[in-house]
Enzyme design. Sequence first.
Site, short mmCIF file in Angstrom:
data_model
loop_
_atom_site.label_atom_id
_atom_site.label_comp_id
_atom_site.label_asym_id
_atom_site.label_seq_id
_atom_site.Cartn_x
_atom_site.Cartn_y
_atom_site.Cartn_z
N ARG A 1 41.63 55.71 -35.59
CA ARG A 1 43.02 56.12 -35.44
C ARG A 1 43.56 55.49 -34.16
O ARG A 1 42.86 55.35 -33.17
CB ARG A 1 43.15 57.65 -35.37
CG ARG A 1 42.96 58.35 -36.71
CD ARG A 1 44.14 58.09 -37.64
NE ARG A 1 44.10 58.87 -38.86
CZ ARG A 1 43.62 58.44 -40.01
NH1 ARG A 1 43.12 57.21 -40.09
NH2 ARG A 1 43.64 59.21 -41.08
N GLU B 1 52.35 53.84 -34.54
CA GLU B 1 52.60 53.25 -35.86
C GLU B 1 53.80 53.96 -36.48
O GLU B 1 53.97 55.16 -36.31
CB GLU B 1 51.37 53.42 -36.76
CG GLU B 1 50.20 52.54 -36.38
CD GLU B 1 49.05 52.64 -37.40
OE1 GLU B 1 49.31 53.02 -38.56
OE2 GLU B 1 47.91 52.35 -37.03
N HIS C 1 46.61 48.20 -39.98
CA HIS C 1 46.00 49.42 -40.51
C HIS C 1 45.59 49.23 -41.98
O HIS C 1 45.92 50.03 -42.86
CB HIS C 1 46.96 50.61 -40.38
CG HIS C 1 46.27 51.93 -40.45
ND1 HIS C 1 46.82 53.09 -39.92
CD2 HIS C 1 45.07 52.32 -40.99
CE1 HIS C 1 46.01 54.11 -40.14
NE2 HIS C 1 44.94 53.66 -40.80
#
Length: 392
Positions: free
Chosen positions: A215, A244, A261
Amino acid sequence: MTSLQILADANIPRVEDAFGQFGTVRRMPGREMTTSDVAAADVLLVRSVTPVGPALLDGTPLRFVGSATIGTDHVDRDYLRAQGIPFAHAPGSNADSVADYVVAALLGLARRRGGALEERTVGIVGCGNIGGRLARRLSALGMEVLRNDPPRARAADADGTGHGFVPLDTVLGAADVVTLHVPLKASGPDPTHHLVDAAFLDRLGDGAWLLNTSRGAVVDGDALLAARRRGDVAAAVLDVWENEPSPDPALIEAVDLATPHIAGYAYDGKVRGTEMLYEALCDALGGEARWAGTDAIRPASADALRGRAPDPRLSATEWRFELARQAYDPAVDDASLRDLVKLGPDARGEAFAHLRAGYRRRREMQQHTVPGTAVPAEHEQAVTEGLKMKLD
């Protein structure tokens, strides 16, 4: 069974095929879901971009929530439990995809920077579905592996079983590659928010490489950027980012490999996640499972995913890199993200989301086959256990 209204993130694959037996499926972008959308649904299927909690769900008639993700930091599970709403997610569904990414990234770094992976020690921080598989694969590629996982170490100590885990200080002192595979936790006995901060980076050894596919907020982006500018971190690979979908363009430019990602975005893993949610809903409703994800990911022909052995005169690192990139080359995704650097925050966020939503149909390495007679004996273990490719 009463027909259900199913609201699903538009980027969950095969959702109509799987869930159509239960009722009507409506798909929409996960970032755009509102309470009014959910109010018309019995079943909600999301990904990590949709925060699931009272702000979204209060007053809605939901009977089931599923997240097609490994992590659940975007879901208020205590709230769902208090409301009596069953919840399921997809742990391990994309573990092989993320492991593919890390293997490919490391081979690429080794090729560009010289030296062999066999000469390096890797510290894996977080040894669940992804970290555990990665430990086995990197060991097969000749790396010395150090494993760090405090919760699993404590559980093993309580059971009186051996575990082989080492403290984080040992990893930072001995490993010249550190790869992160932890959930995002802001509190509790093992918080991971900004686990990688200035102090963490100061303790990394000279010449160390850092990879984060867990993450974004596990890494303090400002601290990493400062360390890179000082030359304190020899190489950095980031697939996940703070803020993000609009990551810091300076940090994108500062790392060796920057991707949007997508480490876990192999098609196989996505479909596996859909299948896990489907089976969970079948269990929750007492329905019969009629759909299998394996049918959706079967290659169109026996030759569709057949690779070719590289030139045997190449060095071990070059040979393995060239074979791995036939299945997946993260440099392609790096180039697409770097194109976003000059955009403003809003446009960059939209483009980042578009890269993920429109991601190509990448297949896991284990779906690829290589002619066995063309693989030199010294590479066989690396191919079958490190890259997980099949020999025919």
